[in-house]
Scaffold this motif. Structure first.
Motif, short mmCIF file in Angstrom:
data_model
loop_
_atom_site.label_atom_id
_atom_site.label_comp_id
_atom_site.label_asym_id
_atom_site.label_seq_id
_atom_site.Cartn_x
_atom_site.Cartn_y
_atom_site.Cartn_z
N SER A 78 60.45 26.36 38.32
CA SER A 78 59.97 26.26 37.26
C SER A 78 58.17 25.78 37.60
N ARG A 79 58.13 24.66 38.31
CA ARG A 79 56.74 24.36 38.79
C ARG A 79 55.87 25.44 39.46
N ASN A 80 56.32 26.22 40.41
CA ASN A 80 56.02 27.16 40.94
C ASN A 80 55.22 28.30 39.99
N LEU A 81 56.30 28.72 38.93
CA LEU A 81 55.93 29.88 38.00
C LEU A 81 54.74 29.14 37.20
N GLN A 82 54.97 27.89 36.76
CA GLN A 82 53.78 27.39 35.89
C GLN A 82 52.39 27.38 36.57
N ASP A 83 52.43 27.34 37.88
CA ASP A 83 51.23 27.43 38.89
C ASP A 83 50.70 28.74 38.90
N LEU A 84 51.68 29.69 39.05
CA LEU A 84 51.36 31.21 38.96
C LEU A 84 50.56 31.54 37.74
N ASN A 85 51.26 31.18 36.55
CA ASN A 85 50.77 31.42 35.25
C ASN A 85 49.35 31.00 35.05
N HIS A 86 49.14 29.67 35.53
CA HIS A 86 47.71 29.10 35.23
C HIS A 86 46.69 30.03 36.19
N LYS A 87 47.31 30.23 37.32
CA LYS A 87 46.33 31.10 38.51
C LYS A 87 45.91 32.69 37.66
N TYR A 88 47.00 33.24 37.31
CA TYR A 88 46.75 34.31 36.49
C TYR A 88 46.09 34.42 35.34
N ALA A 89 45.91 33.20 34.61
CA ALA A 89 45.11 32.93 33.45
C ALA A 89 43.82 32.76 33.87
N SER A 90 43.79 32.08 34.76
CA SER A 90 42.32 31.71 35.42
C SER A 90 41.41 33.08 36.07
N LEU A 91 42.36 34.03 36.48
CA LEU A 91 41.93 35.11 37.06
C LEU A 91 41.69 36.36 35.67
N GLN A 92 42.29 36.22 34.76
CA GLN A 92 42.09 37.15 33.66
C GLN A 92 40.54 37.74 33.45
N PRO A 93 39.70 36.70 33.21
CA PRO A 93 38.40 37.11 33.03
C PRO A 93 37.90 38.20 34.29
N TYR A 94 38.26 37.89 35.28
CA TYR A 94 37.61 38.89 36.25
C TYR A 94 38.55 40.08 36.30
N LEU A 95 39.96 40.00 36.05
CA LEU A 95 40.62 41.27 35.80
C LEU A 95 40.15 42.28 34.81
N ASP A 96 39.60 41.49 33.60
CA ASP A 96 39.11 42.35 32.52
C ASP A 96 37.84 43.12 32.64
N GLN A 97 36.82 42.19 33.58
CA GLN A 97 35.70 42.73 34.26
C GLN A 97 36.03 44.00 35.11
N ILE A 98 36.86 43.75 35.68
CA ILE A 98 37.35 44.96 36.74
C ILE A 98 37.61 46.15 35.94
#
Length: 143
Positions: free
Chosen positions: A89-109
């Motif tokens: 559960s902790r690892n999944l939450q960490d991955l979700n936070h990382k994905y959320a922080s990368l989302q603006p860059y993915l939108d730019q791509i």
């Protein structure tokens, strides 16, 4: 969470404990009538397996201890699974936070990809138009 020390000894003990074998009695194999004078009722019975050396109460107590040990082992396994699920559960939450922080860059791509696609289309149109102009220019030169 691995079992150590006393818990490991208990688990080892659980794996070695065998269930008490019940005493099996059978009637004598013959179908001949019984009841001759002087014959006792126990003479017709034959013991197939040895009777337990301990009284029935101690056998019940052993069964209770076996069940208690099995419950402890099961409890340990559930605690291990709980720890594993908490870590997942902790690892999944960490991955979700990382994905959320990368989302603006993915939108730019994605935006850049769309712009590149439209630039490619404009380049193809410009290429075909330049080829048509070249063909017209050659045609005018020949005159």
């Amino acid at each position: 969470m691995a079992a150590t020390g006393e818990e490991a000894a208990e688990m080892d003990c659980i794996s070695r404990v065998s269930l008490a074998h019940p005493t099996v009695l059978s009637l004598g194999g013959s179908s001949e009538p019984r009841g001759e004078p002087g014959e006792t009722a126990s003479e017709g019975l034959e013991v197939v397996t040895a009777a337990p050396k301990k009284p029935i109460n101690s056998s019940t107590c052993e069964d209770y201890h076996l069940l208690e040990n099995m419950n402890k082992l099961t409890s340990l396994k559930y605690m291990e699974m709980k720890d594993i699920s908490i870590n997942i559960s902790r690892n999944l939450q960490d991955l979700n936070h990382k994905y959320a922080s990368l989302q603006p860059y993915l939108d730019q791509i994605n935006q850049i990809e769309e712009q590149v696609s439209s630039l490619e289309q404009a380049a193809y149109k410009l290429d075909t138009y330049s080829k048509k102009l070249e063909a017209k220019f050659k045609k005018l030169e020949k005159r």
